[in-house]
Write an enzyme that holds these catalytic residues in place. Structure first.
Site, PDB file in Angstrom:
ATOM      1  N   CYS A  29     -22.291   6.203   9.544  1.00  0.00           N
ATOM      2  CA  CYS A  29     -23.312   5.897  10.563  1.00  0.00           C
ATOM      3  C   CYS A  29     -23.043   4.535  11.179  1.00  0.00           C
ATOM      4  CB  CYS A  29     -24.697   5.912   9.923  1.00  0.00           C
ATOM      5  SG  CYS A  29     -26.022   5.547  11.085  1.00  0.00           S
ATOM      6  N   CYS A  68     -33.708   7.886   7.744  1.00  0.00           N
ATOM      7  CA  CYS A  68     -33.151   6.544   7.937  1.00  0.00           C
ATOM      8  C   CYS A  68     -33.986   5.508   7.196  1.00  0.00           C
ATOM      9  CB  CYS A  68     -33.100   6.223   9.427  1.00  0.00           C
ATOM     10  SG  CYS A  68     -32.513   4.554   9.725  1.00  0.00           S
ATOM     11  N   ASP A 113     -35.391 -16.443  27.212  1.00  0.00           N
ATOM     12  CA  ASP A 113     -35.060 -15.408  26.219  1.00  0.00           C
ATOM     13  C   ASP A 113     -34.213 -14.334  26.899  1.00  0.00           C
ATOM     14  OD1 ASP A 113     -34.957 -13.638  24.118  1.00  0.00           O
ATOM     15  OD2 ASP A 113     -37.079 -13.126  24.134  1.00  0.00           O
ATOM     16  N   CYS A 121     -30.311 -13.644  21.584  1.00  0.00           N
ATOM     17  CA  CYS A 121     -29.864 -12.559  20.701  1.00  0.00           C
ATOM     18  C   CYS A 121     -28.347 -12.551  20.578  1.00  0.00           C
ATOM     19  CB  CYS A 121     -30.383 -11.215  21.190  1.00  0.00           C
ATOM     20  SG  CYS A 121     -29.996 -10.884  22.907  1.00  0.00           S
TER      21      CYS A 121
END
Ligand code: SAH
Length: 459
Positions: A82, A164, A388, A415
């Site tokens: 995965c 999951c 951001d 990020c």
């Protein structure tokens, strides 16, 4: 012909010394880098070369002789194939240490800011079942059986997974109900290769603070058969608030199409971060890890150092999440966001919480800000500016305007530590100093890391 250091299928002894940004183990043999999936620093053993390039290659560990203390047995049976969790085979504390180091390396190497303190990552106590949004691709396996799960790494092959371990149990429950409905009513899964078949993705959003749930089906068509049966089965899930249908008939990797309609219930769910409530519709951007989002936003608020008299800009504001967090402590907040629907949501969210000191503008931050600055005759000022941006970071046109607005403090939420470091360097050359960087876990078991930088004006 290009001379290769190693031949395909050759077996060599290798010690793994590092992880790439994607979470692959790396070892060096005669200065030649070999990337080995599912290995970690401290591992050593026999690696079979599976692919060679001029300066690097890929291998597979065929006989692990030294087991690193970073290793744990991944609790998920499909952790290997995965593509969702790249680090599940790494001890969680080591994941956090590695992420801190990754941020520090970027700040030092790309940013050249070797005097900046990169704090320990704000980690999770329970790094499982944390996600509030699941997007399961639906398809068929080679035998024609209906499957749903996640894509294998760097591919569009679906690895079946209905349990999951980083999703909310409610998301897995919704998926199981949709698959059972599809089987019962012989509803086809979309096939990327032929462009045929109906159901492309099942999307679930969970408001962790409110318990509200949204189920969304992305379909290659305008409507679904047996809609009433779907609604009946999904309504049995506690907290079900919204069932939506999104139409996407394009041959594209983009999950959502342009039109979303409500099949049953509301067009949005409500969730809360700290004391602020937010309305979230199917396409809205909303941080996926709410336990950690509150820590991220609290860090941004602390770094903003607000006393109640400040004018604050929140650029790339989405549905006004950080803006409204700041509005609790600022005199006035302005938000800028490129997605118009998100700006509509941001305004609704301000109302929902009774904030009258937050205003929102639609447009690209790198266009809106220079334009507003120009219109003000270069007099527009801010006390604090929060940014951001998405992974590509800020455009120079925006950073230039920010510098001209002379805020005392800039809070940079990022990020991607590489573009964060690049932009901090740019600001550092223009009268701003980065004081510290606080990494914050948002993607436990995965390679990504969020960071907040505290930046001050020094001239
Ligand atoms: N601060 C928000 C959203 C962060 S995600 C939150 O924490 O929820 C980044 C946001 O930037 C997205 O909403 C995206 O639509 C927006 N965006 C992307 N490019 C932009 C641009 N050039 N100008 C303004 N906003 C942009």
């Amino acid at each position: 012909m290009e001379e290769k250091r190693f031949q395909k299928n050759q077996e060599i002894e290798l010690a793994i010394t590092d992880l790439t940004a994607d979470g692959l183990g790396v070892g060096h043999a005669d200065g030649y880098a070999l990337f080995v999936k599912d290995t970690v620093p401290g591992d050593a053993g026999t690696v079979r070369v599976i692919k060679t390039k001029k300066n690097y290659g890929f291998g597979r560990m065929v006989d692990l002789k030294v087991r690193s203390d970073w290793r744990v047995t991944p609790p998920c049976p499909v952790a290997g194939p995965c593509g969702g969790c790249q680090l599940m085979h790494v001890d969680y504390q080591k994941q956090l240490e590695w992420k801190r180091k990754k941020v520090e390396d970027c700040i030092y190497r790309i940013g050249g800011l070797t005097d900046v303190e990169v704090l320990p990552v704000l980690g999770m106590e329970e790094p499982w079942h944390y996600r509030n949004k699941a997007q399961y691709p639906v398809g068929t396996d080679e035998k024609g059986n209906l499957i749903a799960g996640f894509y294998a790494g760097h591919s569009h092959r679906i690895v079946a997974n209905e349990h999951c371990l980083i999703q909310d149990e409610k998301s897995n429950q919704v998926l199981a109900l949709v698959l059972a409905w599809m089987k019962k009513h012989h509803i086809s899964a979309y096939d990327e290769a032929t462009g045929k078949g109906l159901v492309r993705h099942v999307i679930v959003r969970v408001g962790k603070a409110t318990g509200q749930i949204m189920a969304g089906l992305v379909i290659n068509g305008a409507q679904i058969p047996a809609a009433d049966a779907l609604i009946d089965t999904l309504k049995t899930v506690e907290g079900m608030t919204s069932i939506c249908l999104n139409c996407n008939r394009e041959n594209t990797n983009v999950i959502l199409g342009e039109t979303t309609k409500v099949l049953w219930g509301e067009d949005a769910i409500i969730d809360r971060i700290g004391d602020v409530s937010y309305r979230i519709s199917l396409p809205s951007f909303y941080q996926v890890n709410p336990t950690q989002t509150v820590k991220l936003y609290q860090t941004a608020l602390d770094f903003a150092g607000l006393t109640g008299n400040e004018t604050v800009w929140d650029l790339y504001c989405g549905i006004g999440t950080i803006s409204l967090f700041l509005a609790q402590k600022a005199k006035q907040v302005y938000g800028v966001e490129i997605v118009e629907q998100a700006v509509v949501n941001a305004k609704e969210n301000a109302k929902l919480n009774g904030f009258t000191n937050a205003e929102f503008f639609a447009g690209a931050a790198e266009e809106v800000m220079p334009q507003k600055f120009l219109e003000s005759g270069a007099t527009m000022r801010a006390d604090v500016i929060v940014v951001d941006p998405p992974r590509k970071g800020c455009e120079e046109a925006l950073l230039d305007t920010i510098v001209q607005m002379e805020p005392e403090r800039i809070v940079y939420v990022s990020c991607d530590p590489a573009t964060l470091a690049r932009d901090l360097k740019y600001l550092n050359e223009r009268g701003y100093r980065t004081q510290k960087v606080q990494p914050c876990e948002m993607f436990a078991q995965g390679v990504h890391i969020e960071s907040v930088a505290s930046v001050r004006r020094v001239v």
